[in-house]
Each structure stands twice: as structure tokens, then as C-alpha cells.
Write an enzyme that holds these catalytic residues in place. Structure first.
Site, PDB file in Angstrom:
ATOM      1  N   LYS A 251      72.633  68.707 -46.654  1.00 46.97           N
ATOM      2  CA  LYS A 251      71.189  68.664 -46.800  1.00 46.97           C
ATOM      3  C   LYS A 251      70.733  69.744 -47.779  1.00 46.97           C
ATOM      4  O   LYS A 251      71.341  70.792 -47.877  1.00 46.97           O
ATOM      5  CB  LYS A 251      70.595  68.925 -45.406  1.00 46.97           C
ATOM      6  CG  LYS A 251      69.105  68.972 -45.317  1.00 46.97           C
ATOM      7  CD  LYS A 251      68.715  69.197 -43.872  1.00 46.97           C
ATOM      8  CE  LYS A 251      67.291  69.593 -43.658  1.00 46.97           C
ATOM      9  NZ  LYS A 251      66.367  69.404 -44.728  1.00 46.97           N
TER      10      LYS A 251
ATOM     11  N   GLU B 292      67.784  62.097 -56.894  1.00 49.45           N
ATOM     12  CA  GLU B 292      68.568  60.981 -56.330  1.00 49.45           C
ATOM     13  C   GLU B 292      69.020  59.990 -57.397  1.00 49.45           C
ATOM     14  O   GLU B 292      69.277  58.825 -57.107  1.00 49.45           O
ATOM     15  CB  GLU B 292      67.775  60.250 -55.230  1.00 49.45           C
ATOM     16  CG  GLU B 292      67.236  61.150 -54.138  1.00 49.45           C
ATOM     17  CD  GLU B 292      68.284  61.644 -53.151  1.00 49.45           C
ATOM     18  OE1 GLU B 292      69.485  61.439 -53.390  1.00 49.45           O
ATOM     19  OE2 GLU B 292      67.884  62.233 -52.137  1.00 49.45           O
TER      20      GLU B 292
ATOM     21  N   LYS C 132      69.533  69.216 -51.287  1.00 55.14           N
ATOM     22  CA  LYS C 132      69.597  69.002 -52.735  1.00 55.14           C
ATOM     23  C   LYS C 132      68.206  68.836 -53.341  1.00 55.14           C
ATOM     24  O   LYS C 132      67.845  69.509 -54.301  1.00 55.14           O
ATOM     25  CB  LYS C 132      70.472  67.774 -53.038  1.00 55.14           C
ATOM     26  CG  LYS C 132      71.920  67.950 -52.597  1.00 55.14           C
ATOM     27  CD  LYS C 132      72.750  66.709 -52.793  1.00 55.14           C
ATOM     28  CE  LYS C 132      72.420  65.583 -51.850  1.00 55.14           C
ATOM     29  NZ  LYS C 132      72.788  65.847 -50.448  1.00 55.14           N
ATOM     30  N   THR C 133      67.420  67.945 -52.759  1.00 56.17           N
ATOM     31  CA  THR C 133      66.059  67.725 -53.251  1.00 56.17           C
ATOM     32  C   THR C 133      65.203  68.956 -53.010  1.00 56.17           C
ATOM     33  O   THR C 133      64.400  69.352 -53.871  1.00 56.17           O
ATOM     34  CB  THR C 133      65.445  66.482 -52.577  1.00 56.17           C
ATOM     35  OG1 THR C 133      66.211  65.331 -52.952  1.00 56.17           O
ATOM     36  CG2 THR C 133      63.993  66.283 -52.975  1.00 56.17           C
ATOM     37  N   THR C 134      65.372  69.588 -51.867  1.00 58.42           N
ATOM     38  CA  THR C 134      64.608  70.801 -51.551  1.00 58.42           C
ATOM     39  C   THR C 134      64.890  71.894 -52.571  1.00 58.42           C
ATOM     40  O   THR C 134      63.972  72.582 -53.039  1.00 58.42           O
ATOM     41  CB  THR C 134      64.954  71.284 -50.131  1.00 58.42           C
ATOM     42  OG1 THR C 134      64.673  70.229 -49.212  1.00 58.42           O
ATOM     43  CG2 THR C 134      64.147  72.513 -49.755  1.00 58.42           C
TER      44      THR C 134
ATOM     45  N   TRP D 175      68.382  50.643 -49.615  1.00 52.88           N
ATOM     46  CA  TRP D 175      69.011  49.963 -48.474  1.00 52.88           C
ATOM     47  C   TRP D 175      67.979  49.278 -47.588  1.00 52.88           C
ATOM     48  O   TRP D 175      68.317  48.455 -46.762  1.00 52.88           O
ATOM     49  CB  TRP D 175      69.880  50.914 -47.664  1.00 52.88           C
ATOM     50  CG  TRP D 175      69.212  52.201 -47.283  1.00 52.88           C
ATOM     51  CD1 TRP D 175      68.434  52.432 -46.195  1.00 52.88           C
ATOM     52  CD2 TRP D 175      69.266  53.429 -48.005  1.00 52.88           C
ATOM     53  NE1 TRP D 175      67.992  53.725 -46.182  1.00 52.88           N
ATOM     54  CE2 TRP D 175      68.489  54.370 -47.294  1.00 52.88           C
ATOM     55  CE3 TRP D 175      69.896  53.832 -49.181  1.00 52.88           C
ATOM     56  CZ2 TRP D 175      68.322  55.687 -47.719  1.00 52.88           C
ATOM     57  CZ3 TRP D 175      69.732  55.132 -49.598  1.00 52.88           C
ATOM     58  CH2 TRP D 175      68.952  56.042 -48.875  1.00 52.88           C
TER      59      TRP D 175
ATOM     60  N   ARG E 147      59.125  77.266 -59.000  1.00 49.68           N
ATOM     61  CA  ARG E 147      59.374  78.463 -59.816  1.00 49.68           C
ATOM     62  C   ARG E 147      58.868  78.243 -61.244  1.00 49.68           C
ATOM     63  O   ARG E 147      58.169  79.091 -61.815  1.00 49.68           O
ATOM     64  CB  ARG E 147      60.871  78.778 -59.820  1.00 49.68           C
ATOM     65  CG  ARG E 147      61.242  79.965 -60.694  1.00 49.68           C
ATOM     66  CD  ARG E 147      62.725  80.248 -60.599  1.00 49.68           C
ATOM     67  NE  ARG E 147      63.038  80.772 -59.287  1.00 49.68           N
ATOM     68  CZ  ARG E 147      64.256  80.777 -58.748  1.00 49.68           C
ATOM     69  NH1 ARG E 147      65.277  80.254 -59.410  1.00 49.68           N
ATOM     70  NH2 ARG E 147      64.457  81.283 -57.556  1.00 49.68           N
TER      71      ARG E 147
ATOM     72  N   PHE F 156      63.603  53.324 -50.547  1.00 47.92           N
ATOM     73  CA  PHE F 156      65.030  53.275 -50.210  1.00 47.92           C
ATOM     74  C   PHE F 156      65.620  51.916 -50.546  1.00 47.92           C
ATOM     75  O   PHE F 156      65.182  50.887 -50.035  1.00 47.92           O
ATOM     76  CB  PHE F 156      65.246  53.557 -48.712  1.00 47.92           C
ATOM     77  CG  PHE F 156      65.022  54.995 -48.350  1.00 47.92           C
ATOM     78  CD1 PHE F 156      65.942  55.965 -48.690  1.00 47.92           C
ATOM     79  CD2 PHE F 156      63.878  55.369 -47.661  1.00 47.92           C
ATOM     80  CE1 PHE F 156      65.743  57.290 -48.345  1.00 47.92           C
ATOM     81  CE2 PHE F 156      63.666  56.690 -47.317  1.00 47.92           C
ATOM     82  CZ  PHE F 156      64.603  57.658 -47.661  1.00 47.92           C
TER      83      PHE F 156
ATOM     84  N   ASN G 124      77.410  66.078 -49.670  1.00 50.65           N
ATOM     85  CA  ASN G 124      76.897  65.375 -48.490  1.00 50.65           C
ATOM     86  C   ASN G 124      75.933  66.210 -47.657  1.00 50.65           C
ATOM     87  O   ASN G 124      75.332  65.704 -46.712  1.00 50.65           O
ATOM     88  CB  ASN G 124      78.061  64.911 -47.606  1.00 50.65           C
ATOM     89  CG  ASN G 124      78.848  63.802 -48.258  1.00 50.65           C
ATOM     90  OD1 ASN G 124      78.322  63.034 -49.058  1.00 50.65           O
ATOM     91  ND2 ASN G 124      80.130  63.722 -47.945  1.00 50.65           N
TER      92      ASN G 124
END
Length: 199
Positions: free
Chosen positions: A41, A131, A43-45, A96, A53, A94, A39
Site C-alpha cells: 500500500k 495506476e 504508491k498513489t499516496t 474489473w 510538495r 476500476f 504489492n
């Protein structure tokens, strides 16, 4: 040398021996499956950091963005001119926001076809499925389709999958699983996402 310095040196020597043993024992070479979930912040970063790299070494990279593709993305904006980077974006953004299961499923399957192409290409060193966990959770993709593509990919290819609530089958087959844990998030205190920091 003082007593504290001596203890420190002995501790560091023991640590070095353990690390050296692990390095010596790591003899297998192949692509990896990494799952960035949880949960918190980042993950994508983290995935984009690994993309940077790999590109830095001249490898070919494919990124498929299943949710945030229509949002501004500073990493993508900076890297998209690299000829070794191929990005595919789910056209609906998104899920949603759209609230249209049929359209979202169709958009997901279209971009998944791009992911399958990347996952079958031995020239692509790294594939990021950003995602993708939402696509499985909402039933737009089935787990068997995804795991089959991952298992049949070229042996030197690494795959990063991101998103909350990663499916237990993905976690079971992953080489590395990193769970981002939220302790505090600025958004929950009413702070807007910040350009150049959050996206």
C-alpha cells in the site's frame, strides 16, 4: 567523553563524509522518472505527497488517474482548487468492475491523450500517471507509446508512474524505483478501506 560517545562521534563523522561526497558528486540537474510499484500500500499516496510538495513551491502539476479516478480521493478533493493542478480521470473507474475491454480501452486512450498533452508541456513541472501499469498489463496502451512520450518530454519535467507489476522497460528507464512491499494489509483481514486513511 565516554568510549561509546567517542565511537558514535567517529561513526557520524564517517557518515557525514560519505554523504558530503555524494552531495558533491550530484551535479546533473534535470527532471526525473520515478516508478512506485510493488504489492504494498502507499504508491498513489506517495505520488500525491510529491504533488503536494510541488504545488507548495508554486509549480504546475498534472495528474492522470487511470483506475481509481471515480473513487473518492481525499488528496484530490483537498488540492483540486489549486490553479496549478490539472487532473484527468479515466471515466470507467476500476476495469474489473466494467469487464468491458472495448469501453475500457477507449476510456484509457481518451485520458492518455490528456497525459500526452501534459507530457509535452514544458510548463508542467510534474506529471503523475497513477495506476498506468494496469493499462499496460491489460493491453489498453502499448509500452512503446508510453516510453516514447516519456523519453520526449521536456527535460525539466519529472514523471511519477504508479501501479503494481511495473513493466520492465519502465523500470529500466527510471531514475528511481521504489517497490512497496506488503507485509500485512488490513483489507486481507476483513477490514474495510477507511475514508481519510486509505482514500
Amino acid at each position: 567523553m565516554g568510549d561509546r560517545d567517542s565511537r558514535h562521534q567517529r561513526a557520524m563523522q564517517t557518515l557525514k563524509e560519505r554523504v558530503d561526497d555524494k552531495v558533491a558528486g550530484a551535479t546533473e540537474q534535470r527532471g526525473l522518472l520515478l516508478v512506485f510499484t510493488g504489492n504494498g500500500k502507499g504508491k498513489t499516496t506517495a505520488a500525491w505527497g510529491t504533488v503536494t510538495r510541488a504545488l507548495g513551491y508554486g509549480y504546475r502539476v498534472g495528474v492522470v488517474q487511470f483506475i481509481k479516478g471515480l473513487w473518492e480521493c481525499g488528496e484530490r478533493a483537498r488540492l483540486e482548487t489549486d490553479p496549478n493542478l490539472d487532473v484527468a480521470i479515466m471515466a470507467t473507474g476500476f476495469t474489473w468492475e466494467t469487464q468491458n475491454r472495448e469501453a475500457d480501452t477507449r476510456a484509457c486512450r481518451e485520458v492518455w491523450a490528456e497525459a500526452e498533452r501534459m507530457l509535452a508541456d514544458p510548463e508542467v513541472y510534474l506529471v503523475v500517471l497513477d495506476e498506468i501499469t494496469y493499462m499496460l498489463k491489460f493491453g489498453y496502451l502499448d509500452i512503446e507509446t508510453v516510453t516514447r512520450a516519456i523519453q520526449n518530454r521536456p527535460p525539466e519535467q519529472t514523471v511519477i508512474m504508479t501501479g503494481r507489476n511495473a513493466h520492465r522497460d519502465l523500470i529500466a528507464m527510471a531514475d528511481t524505483v521504489t517497490e512497496m512491499q506488503e507485509t500485512r494489509h488490513a483489507f486481507n483481514a476483513g477490514l474495510q478501506a477507511r475514508r481519510g486513511i486509505d482514500y
